[in-house]
Enzyme design. Structure first.
Site, PDB file in Angstrom:
ATOM      1  N   GLU A   1       0.873  -1.177   0.000  1.00 20.35           N
ATOM      2  CA  GLU A   1       0.000   0.000   0.000  1.00 20.35           C
ATOM      3  C   GLU A   1       0.910   1.226   0.000  1.00 20.35           C
ATOM      4  O   GLU A   1       1.473   1.595   1.030  1.00 20.35           O
ATOM      5  CB  GLU A   1      -0.915  -0.019   1.226  1.00 20.35           C
ATOM      6  CG  GLU A   1      -1.849  -1.217   1.279  1.00 20.35           C
ATOM      7  CD  GLU A   1      -2.862  -1.243   0.148  1.00 20.35           C
ATOM      8  OE1 GLU A   1      -3.121  -0.167  -0.441  1.00 20.35           O
ATOM      9  OE2 GLU A   1      -3.380  -2.323  -0.169  1.00 20.35           O
TER      10      GLU A   1
ATOM     11  N   CYS B   1      -1.697   9.514   2.562  1.00 17.95           N
ATOM     12  CA  CYS B   1      -1.263   8.900   1.301  1.00 17.95           C
ATOM     13  C   CYS B   1      -2.237   9.159   0.166  1.00 17.95           C
ATOM     14  O   CYS B   1      -1.851   9.128  -1.002  1.00 17.95           O
ATOM     15  CB  CYS B   1      -1.037   7.399   1.490  1.00 17.95           C
ATOM     16  SG  CYS B   1      -2.492   6.496   2.060  1.00 17.95           S
TER      17      CYS B   1
END
Length: 492
Positions: free
Chosen positions: A237, A271
């Site tokens: 991720e 993110c």
């Protein structure tokens, strides 16, 4: 868990030996933890559904019990972090993930029947979902509770034993995570290992059954290379430059406010934060003005505002200031937003939001993930040009199109690739437990959340059950005319 040993290699000489290498204490310490979980797996088998349910319930209760403790620890690690942001982004998603997994994992784990070709009937085919074994989770600092415990929810629901390496940057939060997990799980079920980069590198080299990593693309490459030595499958991720794309006709003030909310949440240290925004060329000045107004409404002050988060450390603060300075030196216009003209105490690492316009492509801010309250504005003349701009970059983790025209949205979705999408807002696809969350290409591989997380941490095992009455005799040697006739029928 015992404290980590010193992070170094040691050498000594003995008679008859030249520079014999003494075992690395970090590696031995991690291996001992892994061996304990392997032994428990061999002795007791996979975690039972009853224990999975109990663990998910108890962990949710423990997180709720320590919610204020987590908010305090994260605030101390950041220098300042909004308590409300911590509860919105670190506590709530974890409770939602644990409760969702608790409610649905028994349905997820049921064998699924699959159709069987006519030639092999009346045999039966099913897919059984079994735990992988021992999985590792390496979590980052920006949302240290959510990005540790949300993947843990999927791993537990699938019946795995888990080793966790939390970030050393948020050391107080990592210590509290270890305490809270220790209140619920024996280390043979879930173990937390603390330490710095040396421990993280050794952790990535363990012979785990799966390794789940959240962090930067650069470190993700290193993790994948380390895991490859033992053929350990990985879920990565990562991040990247997630664009917001505002189309002509969409209210600029509404777009600016929603982008400001997503960009400045956690001071941009997210993110999936909008990394840059694409606007029609004639909308540029209006967008900058609307963004400035939105910031003033959301954060009337910045220096002492409890809702505005500090940059995590001095290194990242300097990196962000350097990105702005580099853009300025390349010819970009810098619009610093400081609603009441405050003076900042640099030691507190509060950074005013910055909008950049007329940024040349070679500026660092156009190639590096920003991860802070800096927003470049890129102009375009038509929608195809905007979509080309997105597709010419590495695939982003998120995409935020703004349009009230469904055909325009469909066109953007068809012409671009990204990990996930929120239409006419930002960030919100990340907190939907029924939607898989993950990147694509440079922004990651694999997905989790809800059933997607259960599948990530499970092995889909194919089981064919032969019937007592079957045609297997038709395919055994010696081959001859019978087989020729059968092949002629099958290949017809």
């Amino acid at each position: 868990m015992v404290p980590a040993p010193p992070y170094h290699h040691t050498h000594q000489e003995r008679p008859g030996h030249v520079h014999e290498v003494v075992p690395n204490p970090v590696k031995d310490w991690l291996q001992a933890s892994l061996d304990a979980q392997r032994f428990a797996l061999a002795e007791h088998g996979p975690v039972t559904p009853e224990r999975r349910a109990e663990g998910l319930d108890e962990l949710a209760n423990a997180v709720l019990r320590h919610a204020d403790d987590f908010a305090s620890a994260i605030a101390a690690d950041f220098g300042h972090r909004s308590i409300h942001e911590t509860k919105l982004a670190d506590i709530y998603p974890v409770i939602a993930a644990l409760r969702h997994a608790r409610k649905h994992f028994r349905a997820w784990m049921k064998p699924r029947r699959r159709p069987i070709a006519l030639m092999f009937q009346p045999g039966q085919g099913r897919v059984h979902y079994q735990p992988l074994g021992v999985v590792g989770i390496v979590s980052p600092w920006n949302y240290p509770v959510q990005l540790t415990l949300s993947p843990l929810a999927g791993a537990l629901a699938a019946g795995n034993r888990v080793m966790i390496k939390p970030s050393e940057i948020t050391s107080r939060t990592s210590a509290l995570l270890e305490q809270v997990i220790g209140e619920v799980f024996d280390p043979a079920e879930v173990a937390v290992v603390q330490g710095g980069p040396d421990v993280a590198r050794a952790f990535a080299r363990l012979k785990l059954d799966h390794l789940f990593f959240t962090g930067s693309t650069a470190v993700g490459r290193q993790v994948m290379q380390a895991a490859a030595d033992n053929l350990v499958p990985v879920t990565l991720e990562l991040g990247g430059k997630s664009p917001a794309l505002v189309t002509a006709g969409y209210p600029v003030d509404k777009a600016a406010e929603r982008i400001a909310v997503g960009k400045l949440f956690n001071a941009g240290q997210t993110c999936i934060a909008p990394d840059y925004v694409l606007v029609p060329r004639g909308m540029k000045d209006a967008f900058v003005a609307s963004f400035r107004d939105a910031v003033a409404r959301l954060y009337p002050t910045l220096a002492d505002n409890p809702d505005y988060t500090s940059i995590i450390n001095e290194q990242h603060y300097k990196r962000l200031r350097n990105l702005v300075a580099d853009a300025r030196s390349c010819g970009a216009r810098v619009h610093e937003i400081n609603p009441v003209g405050e003076t900042f105490d640099r030691s507190r690492r509060r950074m005013s939001p910055v909008v950049l316009t007329d940024v040349p492509d070679h500026a660092l801010v156009m190639s590096e993930e920003i991860f802070g309250p800096v927003l470049p504005v890129v102009t375009y003349d038509d929608l195809d040009e905007a979509c080309r701009f997105v597709t010419e970059q590495p695939h982003p983790l998120a995409l935020y199109p703004f349009s009230h025209d469904s055909r325009t949205i469909d066109r953007i979705l068809e012409r671009t690739i990204s990990g996930g999408v929120t239409v006419n807002d930002t960030l919100l696809h990340c907190v939907q437990e029924e939607l898989p969350f993950g990147g694509v290409g440079s922004s990651g591989m694999g997905a989790y959340h809800g059933e997607a997380g259960f599948r990530t941490f499970s092995h889909a095992r194919s089981v064919f059950r032969q019937s007592r009455l079957n045609g297997a005799g038709m395919t055994k040697p010696p081959y001859g005319g019978r087989m020729n006739r059968l092949l002629s029928m099958l290949l017809r």
